[in-house]
Scaffold this motif. Structure first.
Motif, PDB file in Angstrom:
ATOM      1  N   UNK A  62       0.759  -1.260  -0.149  1.00  0.00           N
ATOM      2  CA  UNK A  62      -0.135   0.128  -0.043  1.00  0.00           C
ATOM      3  C   UNK A  62       0.789   1.161   0.087  1.00  0.00           C
ATOM      4  N   UNK A  63       1.860   1.206   0.842  1.00  0.00           N
ATOM      5  CA  UNK A  63       2.993   2.499   0.838  1.00  0.00           C
ATOM      6  C   UNK A  63       3.746   2.599  -0.457  1.00  0.00           C
ATOM      7  N   UNK A  64       3.851   1.481  -1.136  1.00  0.00           N
ATOM      8  CA  UNK A  64       4.704   1.658  -2.362  1.00  0.00           C
ATOM      9  C   UNK A  64       3.471   2.081  -3.602  1.00  0.00           C
ATOM     10  N   UNK A  65       2.451   1.745  -3.444  1.00  0.00           N
ATOM     11  CA  UNK A  65       1.394   2.466  -4.144  1.00  0.00           C
ATOM     12  C   UNK A  65       1.385   3.932  -4.047  1.00  0.00           C
ATOM     13  N   UNK A  86       4.013  13.458   6.515  1.00  0.00           N
ATOM     14  CA  UNK A  86       2.683  14.151   6.956  1.00  0.00           C
ATOM     15  C   UNK A  86       1.703  13.457   6.915  1.00  0.00           C
ATOM     16  N   UNK A  87       1.385  12.509   6.107  1.00  0.00           N
ATOM     17  CA  UNK A  87       0.365  11.527   6.123  1.00  0.00           C
ATOM     18  C   UNK A  87       0.385  10.763   7.211  1.00  0.00           C
ATOM     19  N   UNK A  88       1.293   9.993   7.485  1.00  0.00           N
ATOM     20  CA  UNK A  88       1.681   9.095   8.777  1.00  0.00           C
ATOM     21  C   UNK A  88       1.209   9.915  10.262  1.00  0.00           C
ATOM     22  N   UNK A  89       1.999  11.219  10.184  1.00  0.00           N
ATOM     23  CA  UNK A  89       1.675  11.937  11.320  1.00  0.00           C
ATOM     24  C   UNK A  89       0.146  12.402  11.652  1.00  0.00           C
ATOM     25  N   UNK A  90      -0.602  12.535  10.303  1.00  0.00           N
ATOM     26  CA  UNK A  90      -2.067  13.042  10.257  1.00  0.00           C
ATOM     27  C   UNK A  90      -2.771  11.617  10.791  1.00  0.00           C
ATOM     28  N   UNK A  94      -5.419  11.415  13.887  1.00  0.00           N
ATOM     29  CA  UNK A  94      -6.493  10.997  13.892  1.00  0.00           C
ATOM     30  C   UNK A  94      -6.966  10.072  14.643  1.00  0.00           C
ATOM     31  N   UNK A  95      -6.058   9.216  14.855  1.00  0.00           N
ATOM     32  CA  UNK A  95      -6.611   7.938  15.748  1.00  0.00           C
ATOM     33  C   UNK A  95      -6.427   8.519  17.164  1.00  0.00           C
ATOM     34  N   UNK A  96      -5.555   9.291  17.582  1.00  0.00           N
ATOM     35  CA  UNK A  96      -5.790   9.750  18.849  1.00  0.00           C
ATOM     36  C   UNK A  96      -6.916  10.738  19.042  1.00  0.00           C
TER      37      UNK A  96
END
Length: 113
Positions: A62-65, A86-90, A94-96
């Motif tokens: 998924x990350x490679x895509x 930035x996407x990973x931090x977002x 969001x989960x928090x």
């Protein structure tokens, strides 16, 4: 002993490395050398067998895509790294935020107007 119906602790199945590098490259539609480059640049970290063979998980695919999509949009690898960070931090935020909302609801809506 634990509940036999309870899921086993550990990473989710999508995080288990099962694809070799050539299979992962074929699935994503890129070259093996690109996967090595992305790893060298820190864009992904596949699992390794005890012998050192790379094993890619569904999460890695998924990350490679995402990487190939961003490259197709004209970003260079440095830009891709920034976007992924930035996407990973977002996602984490969001989960928090969701967890805090659920906790607030279970405590009777503290802080609600």
């Amino acid at each position: 002993m634990g509940d036999p119906a309870a899921p086993e602790p550990g990473p989710p199945p999508s995080a288990k490395g099962v694809y070799g590098i050539s299979v992962a490259a074929e699935i994503v539609g890129t070259g093996v050398q690109n996967l090595r480059l992305y790893e060298a640049r820190g864009l992904l970290t596949p699992d390794r067998t005890t012998g050192g063979t790379r094993r890619y998980s569904q999460d890695d695919l998924d990350r490679l895509h995402r990487i190939t999509d961003l490259l197709a949009q004209g970003l260079n690898l440095s830009g891709v790294a920034m976007v992924l960070d930035l996407q990973d931090a977002n996602t984490v935020l969001h989960h928090e935020n969701t967890a805090l909302k659920e906790e607030s609801e279970h405590q009777g809506g503290i802080g609600e107007s």
